[in-house]
Design an enzyme around this catalytic site. Structure first.
Site, PDB file in Angstrom:
ATOM      1  N   ARG A   1      41.883  43.969  50.668  1.00 45.77           N
ATOM      2  CA  ARG A   1      40.840  44.949  50.389  1.00 45.77           C
ATOM      3  C   ARG A   1      41.264  46.328  50.856  1.00 45.77           C
ATOM      4  O   ARG A   1      41.587  46.516  52.032  1.00 45.77           O
ATOM      5  CB  ARG A   1      39.533  44.529  51.081  1.00 45.77           C
ATOM      6  CG  ARG A   1      38.351  45.397  50.715  1.00 45.77           C
ATOM      7  CD  ARG A   1      37.044  44.813  51.221  1.00 45.77           C
ATOM      8  NE  ARG A   1      36.976  44.750  52.672  1.00 45.77           N
ATOM      9  CZ  ARG A   1      35.893  44.392  53.349  1.00 45.77           C
ATOM     10  NH1 ARG A   1      34.808  44.035  52.708  1.00 45.77           N
ATOM     11  NH2 ARG A   1      35.912  44.360  54.671  1.00 45.77           N
TER      12      ARG A   1
ATOM     13  N   THR B   1      38.362  52.229  49.612  1.00 46.51           N
ATOM     14  CA  THR B   1      37.521  51.973  48.431  1.00 46.51           C
ATOM     15  C   THR B   1      36.799  50.632  48.482  1.00 46.51           C
ATOM     16  O   THR B   1      35.862  50.404  47.721  1.00 46.51           O
ATOM     17  CB  THR B   1      38.384  51.998  47.156  1.00 46.51           C
ATOM     18  OG1 THR B   1      39.308  50.898  47.192  1.00 46.51           O
ATOM     19  CG2 THR B   1      39.161  53.299  47.057  1.00 46.51           C
TER      20      THR B   1
ATOM     21  N   ASP C   1      36.287  39.426  61.264  1.00 44.53           N
ATOM     22  CA  ASP C   1      37.323  39.238  60.244  1.00 44.53           C
ATOM     23  C   ASP C   1      37.901  37.831  60.390  1.00 44.53           C
ATOM     24  O   ASP C   1      38.594  37.531  61.363  1.00 44.53           O
ATOM     25  CB  ASP C   1      38.419  40.286  60.418  1.00 44.53           C
ATOM     26  CG  ASP C   1      39.442  40.258  59.287  1.00 44.53           C
ATOM     27  OD1 ASP C   1      40.085  39.194  59.086  1.00 44.53           O
ATOM     28  OD2 ASP C   1      39.595  41.277  58.600  1.00 44.53           O
TER      29      ASP C   1
ATOM     30  N   ASP D   1      41.825  37.618  60.735  1.00 39.76           N
ATOM     31  CA  ASP D   1      42.319  38.038  62.050  1.00 39.76           C
ATOM     32  C   ASP D   1      42.011  37.003  63.111  1.00 39.76           C
ATOM     33  O   ASP D   1      42.859  36.691  63.972  1.00 39.76           O
ATOM     34  CB  ASP D   1      41.697  39.379  62.438  1.00 39.76           C
ATOM     35  CG  ASP D   1      42.363  40.552  61.739  1.00 39.76           C
ATOM     36  OD1 ASP D   1      43.453  40.367  61.190  1.00 39.76           O
ATOM     37  OD2 ASP D   1      41.768  41.654  61.739  1.00 39.76           O
TER      38      ASP D   1
END
Length: 209
Positions: A104, A108, A200, A203
């Site tokens: 990602r 944006t 996340d 992660d």
């Protein structure tokens, strides 16, 4: 919301709470993702077609049910999808595997593709797309578009957590795709993370930041 199934089994909800805990170790997080994916796998495959086959038990012959048609495809969105994939492969060891590499863009929030590999006969197989989070829905929608371009027709999506924004976005872009999740959380924050979420997933799974 008719295409959305929230799996509220007590064991799933308990393990999801353990996953959300920011103090969970990397090893513990990996183990829990695998376990929850395995539980969710039972729900996402609940309506697979069966056929009858004659077999011989140690006692007698019988007509017994077995899965109809070709083995399904598990499509993992890299890299976080790999944690869920491990649990699903344990449940369905004969499944074919597809990999979709997306990340990602932090500015944006749009998906950027870097890899795609799927079985050549994917059109003949049910496909389960896996990614722990359905946040904006952009990456998942893009992955499903790539699978459809490769010929996939029977597609369902499996995740640990979803945001309402992601559910709506995916339903608009791919209304034919059923969504299975352990929970739909409150909303997305300004960085596109699910709130309250679990951070996340990639992660936390791989020990990176």
């Amino acid at each position: 919301m008719s295409k959305v199934t929230v799996v509220d089994h007590p064991l799933v909800q308990h393990k999801l709470t353990l996953l959300r805990d920011k103090n969970r170790s990397t090893a513990g997080f990996r183990r829990l993702i695998k376990e929850v994916a395995l539980f969710l796998g039972y729900e996402v495959t609940r309506d697979l077609e069966l056929t009858m086959e004659h077999i011989e038990t140690p006692i007698c012959g019988m007509d017994a049910p077995k899965l109809k048609g070709k083995k399904l495809v598990l499509a993992s969105i890299l890299r976080a999808g790999e944690g869920m994939l491990e649990g699903l492969v344990e449940l369905m060891p004969s499944a074919r595997i597809a990999h979709i590499g997306l990340y990602r863009d932090p500015e944006t929030l749009k998906p950027v593709q870097y890899y795609f590999k799927a079985p050549s006969d994917i059109a003949d197989r049910p496909v389960i797309v896996v990614d722990p989070m359905l946040a904006t829905g952009n990456s998942v929608a893009h992955a499903i578009t790539l699978l459809k371009e490769a010929g996939a027709k029977d597609i369902r999506f499996l995740c640990l957590l979803a945001a309402p924004e992601g559910v709506e976005a995916l339903a608009q872009k791919h209304p034919d795709v059923a969504i299975f999740t352990a929970a739909i959380d409150s909303h997305l924050n300004d960085h596109g993370y699910i709130v309250p979420g679990l951070g996340d997933a990639g992660d936390r799974m791989f020990g990176t930041k």
